[in-house]
Design an enzyme around this catalytic site. Sequence first.
Site, PDB file in Angstrom:
ATOM      1  N   CYS A 285       8.183   2.524   9.774  1.00  0.00           N
ATOM      2  CA  CYS A 285       9.428   2.969   9.010  1.00  0.00           C
ATOM      3  C   CYS A 285       9.941   3.974  10.419  1.00  0.00           C
ATOM      4  CB  CYS A 285       9.044   3.860   8.177  1.00  0.00           C
ATOM      5  SG  CYS A 285       7.678   5.057   8.022  1.00  0.00           S
TER       6      CYS A 285
ATOM      7  N   SER B 115       1.073  -0.461  -2.562  1.00  0.00           N
ATOM      8  CA  SER B 115       2.284  -1.520  -2.342  1.00  0.00           C
ATOM      9  C   SER B 115       1.710  -2.858  -2.319  1.00  0.00           C
ATOM     10  CB  SER B 115       3.196  -0.886  -1.235  1.00  0.00           C
ATOM     11  OG  SER B 115       4.238  -1.965  -1.134  1.00  0.00           O
TER      12      SER B 115
ATOM     13  N   GLY C 172       5.683   1.678  -2.013  1.00  0.00           N
ATOM     14  CA  GLY C 172       4.696   2.847  -1.951  1.00  0.00           C
ATOM     15  C   GLY C 172       5.353   4.051  -1.492  1.00  0.00           C
ATOM     16  N   THR C 173       6.427   4.019  -0.806  1.00  0.00           N
ATOM     17  CA  THR C 173       7.106   5.299  -0.581  1.00  0.00           C
ATOM     18  C   THR C 173       7.764   6.052  -1.862  1.00  0.00           C
ATOM     19  OG1 THR C 173       7.981   4.655   1.639  1.00  0.00           O
ATOM     20  CG2 THR C 173       9.326   6.052   0.591  1.00  0.00           C
TER      21      THR C 173
ATOM     22  N   THR D 217      15.432  -1.107 -14.758  1.00  0.00           N
ATOM     23  CA  THR D 217      14.582  -2.388 -15.366  1.00  0.00           C
ATOM     24  C   THR D 217      13.516  -2.837 -14.406  1.00  0.00           C
ATOM     25  OG1 THR D 217      16.820  -2.945 -16.182  1.00  0.00           O
ATOM     26  CG2 THR D 217      15.418  -5.064 -15.891  1.00  0.00           C
TER      27      THR D 217
ATOM     28  N   ASN E 255      -2.127   4.703   8.505  1.00  0.00           N
ATOM     29  CA  ASN E 255      -1.471   3.534   8.869  1.00  0.00           C
ATOM     30  C   ASN E 255      -1.202   3.509  10.189  1.00  0.00           C
ATOM     31  OD1 ASN E 255       0.194   5.926   7.902  1.00  0.00           O
ATOM     32  ND2 ASN E 255       1.891   4.666   8.959  1.00  0.00           N
TER      33      ASN E 255
ATOM     34  N   GLN F 143      -2.480   1.638   2.718  1.00  0.00           N
ATOM     35  CA  GLN F 143      -3.337   0.591   3.826  1.00  0.00           C
ATOM     36  C   GLN F 143      -4.726   0.233   3.353  1.00  0.00           C
ATOM     37  OE1 GLN F 143      -1.977  -0.854   6.317  1.00  0.00           O
ATOM     38  NE2 GLN F 143       0.148   0.176   6.349  1.00  0.00           N
TER      39      GLN F 143
END
Length: 384
Positions: free
Chosen positions: A330, A200, A71-72, A238, A153, A180
């Site tokens: 984080c 995510s 997600g970041t 990839t 979040n 979230q």
Amino acid sequence: MKNIYLDNAATTPVDPRVVEKMLPYLNEYFGNPSSIHSYGRKARVAVEEAREVIAEFINCKPGEIYFTSSGTEANNFALSGISKTEFIESGRKSIITSLSEHHSVLETCDKLSTEGFTIRKSTIDKNTSVPVGNITGLIDDDTSLISIIHVNNETGIINNIEELSSQKPVNIFLHTDGVQSFGKIKTDVKELGVDAFTASAHKIRGPKGVGFAFIKSGTPISPLIFGGAQERNRRGGTENVPAIVGFAEAVKIASDEMQSNYEYVKSLQKRFLEGLASLNDNSFIINGEPHKFPYITSITLLSGYYNNDIEAILMYLDINSIAVSSGAACTSGALKPSHVLLNSGMKYEDAAGTIRFSLGATNTLEEIDYTLDILKKLLRKFRK
């Protein structure tokens, strides 16, 4: 009591059904999806089928989904890619965000500010929500992009993205961080009215290491990662095929179980909130509006009543088999008070006593009751 995990906003346990779907792509179907032989074609089909599953879930076209590593990364890609491309096309270089965003948005904006972009950050209210009027009041002729988190979040507050979309000028692009909210409440990108949406896998019992960005057709976007033609020349590297397959399976499960999970978690939170009310003598507060998003309940022990040593508080809970956090994963390792709560006007000494309980469908009523018993003891132990 066995270990109790109440930190689902940080990450979730991978669903065994997801693991089962991933396993063949870790051994038997190991091909590179960019290869033209049968091994590669098998992997390519899996990636494109996953793209279709996710696109259907949020009501967009498969070609509008770009897989990322998290997600970041998706937030970085959406903000940098849209703002830089739109600057080239129109010359506009002003971005609006808020003081309650995830650090992946705030720090991307800070970086863009060093590259000539103007960043305007909307204030938030005491509930940590972002009033739409605060955002629209920052708009000017130079504004190209607005980025506002969907569900916060830290506190679980739900921002009114639909209202913001209806009130902003049509030539300004709108992104929302849906990490979230995705898979827990409805996230139809057409109803939200957004041009970009990010999420995510590991927040919905999928694997870590994969996320996606929805970029609406016609939205200017340029790559963040170079060195390959993957993801239609928008994201070099990839594709993580096993994780993408797992992500799609987690989304399929969410599609079937999202409403029942929501109602179940709501019942858990109801028990938790009732228990908190019985313990509260106005010595702690509940942040945000938890009854609207039952997955996150944030409480703050007021410094006038408690010795707010958050490390000691978290360790006490951990020793008693309860895993929670002080806020975003984080940043919680640094054990600093939440920037969201501080920006809502909370005193540093109070914010330093914040505990985030984030529930999931794997939790039980027995776990909630045990947690309340331990909290009762914690409140006595840390009372001044």
